[in-house]
Design a protein around this motif. Structure first.
Motif, PDB file in Angstrom:
ATOM      1  N   SER A 226       9.008  -8.250   0.835  1.00 39.15           N
ATOM      2  CA  SER A 226       7.991  -8.174   1.876  1.00 39.15           C
ATOM      3  C   SER A 226       6.726  -7.471   1.392  1.00 39.15           C
ATOM      4  O   SER A 226       6.763  -6.607   0.517  1.00 39.15           O
ATOM      5  CB  SER A 226       8.535  -7.414   3.092  1.00 39.15           C
ATOM      6  OG  SER A 226       9.597  -8.099   3.703  1.00 39.15           O
ATOM      7  N   PHE A 227       5.607  -7.849   2.014  1.00 40.66           N
ATOM      8  CA  PHE A 227       4.318  -7.187   1.816  1.00 40.66           C
ATOM      9  C   PHE A 227       3.841  -6.768   3.202  1.00 40.66           C
ATOM     10  O   PHE A 227       3.535  -7.619   4.048  1.00 40.66           O
ATOM     11  CB  PHE A 227       3.332  -8.157   1.157  1.00 40.66           C
ATOM     12  CG  PHE A 227       1.935  -7.612   0.939  1.00 40.66           C
ATOM     13  CD1 PHE A 227       1.689  -6.249   0.807  1.00 40.66           C
ATOM     14  CD2 PHE A 227       0.858  -8.488   0.850  1.00 40.66           C
ATOM     15  CE1 PHE A 227       0.402  -5.769   0.607  1.00 40.66           C
ATOM     16  CE2 PHE A 227      -0.435  -8.025   0.639  1.00 40.66           C
ATOM     17  CZ  PHE A 227      -0.670  -6.657   0.522  1.00 40.66           C
ATOM     18  N   THR A 228       3.829  -5.445   3.456  1.00 40.71           N
ATOM     19  CA  THR A 228       3.512  -4.937   4.795  1.00 40.71           C
ATOM     20  C   THR A 228       2.550  -3.761   4.700  1.00 40.71           C
ATOM     21  O   THR A 228       2.301  -3.208   3.622  1.00 40.71           O
ATOM     22  CB  THR A 228       4.771  -4.464   5.532  1.00 40.71           C
ATOM     23  OG1 THR A 228       5.226  -3.225   4.970  1.00 40.71           O
ATOM     24  CG2 THR A 228       5.886  -5.499   5.464  1.00 40.71           C
ATOM     25  N   ASP A 229       2.066  -3.337   5.873  1.00 46.27           N
ATOM     26  CA  ASP A 229       1.362  -2.076   5.938  1.00 46.27           C
ATOM     27  C   ASP A 229       2.394  -0.958   6.144  1.00 46.27           C
ATOM     28  O   ASP A 229       3.606  -1.204   6.134  1.00 46.27           O
ATOM     29  CB  ASP A 229       0.277  -2.096   7.015  1.00 46.27           C
ATOM     30  CG  ASP A 229       0.817  -2.226   8.444  1.00 46.27           C
ATOM     31  OD1 ASP A 229       2.032  -2.018   8.667  1.00 46.27           O
ATOM     32  OD2 ASP A 229       0.017  -2.560   9.331  1.00 46.27           O
ATOM     33  N   THR A 230       1.918   0.267   6.338  1.00 49.07           N
ATOM     34  CA  THR A 230       2.841   1.404   6.418  1.00 49.07           C
ATOM     35  C   THR A 230       3.640   1.434   7.722  1.00 49.07           C
ATOM     36  O   THR A 230       4.588   2.197   7.833  1.00 49.07           O
ATOM     37  CB  THR A 230       2.086   2.725   6.271  1.00 49.07           C
ATOM     38  OG1 THR A 230       1.078   2.810   7.295  1.00 49.07           O
ATOM     39  CG2 THR A 230       1.419   2.822   4.908  1.00 49.07           C
ATOM     40  N   ARG A 231       3.248   0.611   8.664  1.00 43.66           N
ATOM     41  CA  ARG A 231       3.994   0.522   9.919  1.00 43.66           C
ATOM     42  C   ARG A 231       4.945  -0.679   9.944  1.00 43.66           C
ATOM     43  O   ARG A 231       5.531  -0.999  10.968  1.00 43.66           O
ATOM     44  CB  ARG A 231       3.029   0.458  11.102  1.00 43.66           C
ATOM     45  CG  ARG A 231       2.240   1.763  11.286  1.00 43.66           C
ATOM     46  CD  ARG A 231       1.255   1.659  12.445  1.00 43.66           C
ATOM     47  NE  ARG A 231       0.632   2.947  12.734  1.00 43.66           N
ATOM     48  CZ  ARG A 231      -0.441   3.428  12.110  1.00 43.66           C
ATOM     49  NH1 ARG A 231      -1.016   2.711  11.158  1.00 43.66           N
ATOM     50  NH2 ARG A 231      -0.939   4.614  12.426  1.00 43.66           N
ATOM     51  N   GLY A 232       5.050  -1.357   8.813  1.00 43.45           N
ATOM     52  CA  GLY A 232       5.952  -2.497   8.710  1.00 43.45           C
ATOM     53  C   GLY A 232       5.389  -3.807   9.198  1.00 43.45           C
ATOM     54  O   GLY A 232       6.112  -4.810   9.273  1.00 43.45           O
TER      55      GLY A 232
END
Length: 237
Positions: A226-232
């Motif tokens: 996965s590629f996400t921000d810090t909040r998923g």
């Protein structure tokens, strides 16, 4: 550096059956650990009681449970030596070290400069990952701090940092490849625009707040690859 809204979800925290890393599962390895976001990650992990190997060119502050290790991500011999100094099992590796490089746009881009940025931001984390494989716990997590600037769909960055954007696009693809090849959980995480030496004082986010979100995400992580921000929240490739 700019940040655009995320794309529709393609994965969510907790969607993989692999166990999330905790301090009791083994040590954490953090690169670029002596300043900025890396130091905040190290401080926060230390405060939680984790055992941390802090890899950096120069040692950071003395913290409980933290072992500093000399590390130059541009030098393959240094990468190998640092990995040998890490004692397992390792529950999680946080690949934080990176450089931004030139921001003058196409007019000032050179082949040598692009090669230098790719060596540090892409080759370095891959070589450290390979060197650490024998020390990884079976359910270890490899977290690569990337950037939305490396997204084809969302990386509409107005800055002239060609080499940085290209390096993060390559790193994101490397994460997808590693997720296919390794039994461990492999993640690309966009930390956000944070007030560090790289992000600048005008950045809206605090690095310690970002560090805490990253550690929280690793406790309830999305699926491998996965590629996400810090909040998923997922980010489009």
């Amino acid at each position: 550096m700019s940040s655009s809204p995320s794309s529709p979800p393609v994965s969510s925290p907790g969607s993989s059956t692999a166990t999330a890393p905790t301090a009791t599962d083994g040590a954490f390895v953090v690169t670029g650990a002596a300043r900025g976001l890396g130091l905040c990650l190290t401080r926060h992990l230390s405060a939680t009681g984790a055992r941390v190997f802090a890899l950096s060119r120069h040692p950071g502050p003395v913290l409980p449970g933290v072992t500093p290790i000399p590390y130059d991500q541009s030098d393959e011999a240094s990468i190998t030596a640092a990995a040998r100094a890490v004692t397992g099992p390792v529950a999680c590796v946080i690949h934080n070290a990176a450089i931004r490089g030139d921001t003058g746009g196409l007019a000032t881009l050179t082949a040598d400069h692009l090669a230098d940025v790719m060596r540090i931001n892409v080759a370095g984390p891959l070589l450290l990952t390979r060197a650490l494989l024998p020390a990884l716990a079976p359910q270890a997590t490899l977290a690569f701090l990337s950037s939305r600037a490396g997204s084809f769909a969302e990386g509409h960055d107005p800055d002239g940092d060609y080499a940085y954007c290209l390096s993060k696009a390559a790193l994101n693809r490397a994460v997808a490849k590693l997720a296919d090849d390794l039994p461990h959980r492999v993640l690309a995480i966009h930390p956000g625009w944070i007030a560090t030496d790289m992000g600048g004082p005008q950045a809206p986010d605090d690095p310690m707040a970002a560090a805490k979100r990253i550690v929280g995400l690793l406790a309830d992580p999305p699926a491998s690859g996965s590629f996400t921000d810090t909040r998923g929240q997922p980010i489009a490739p």
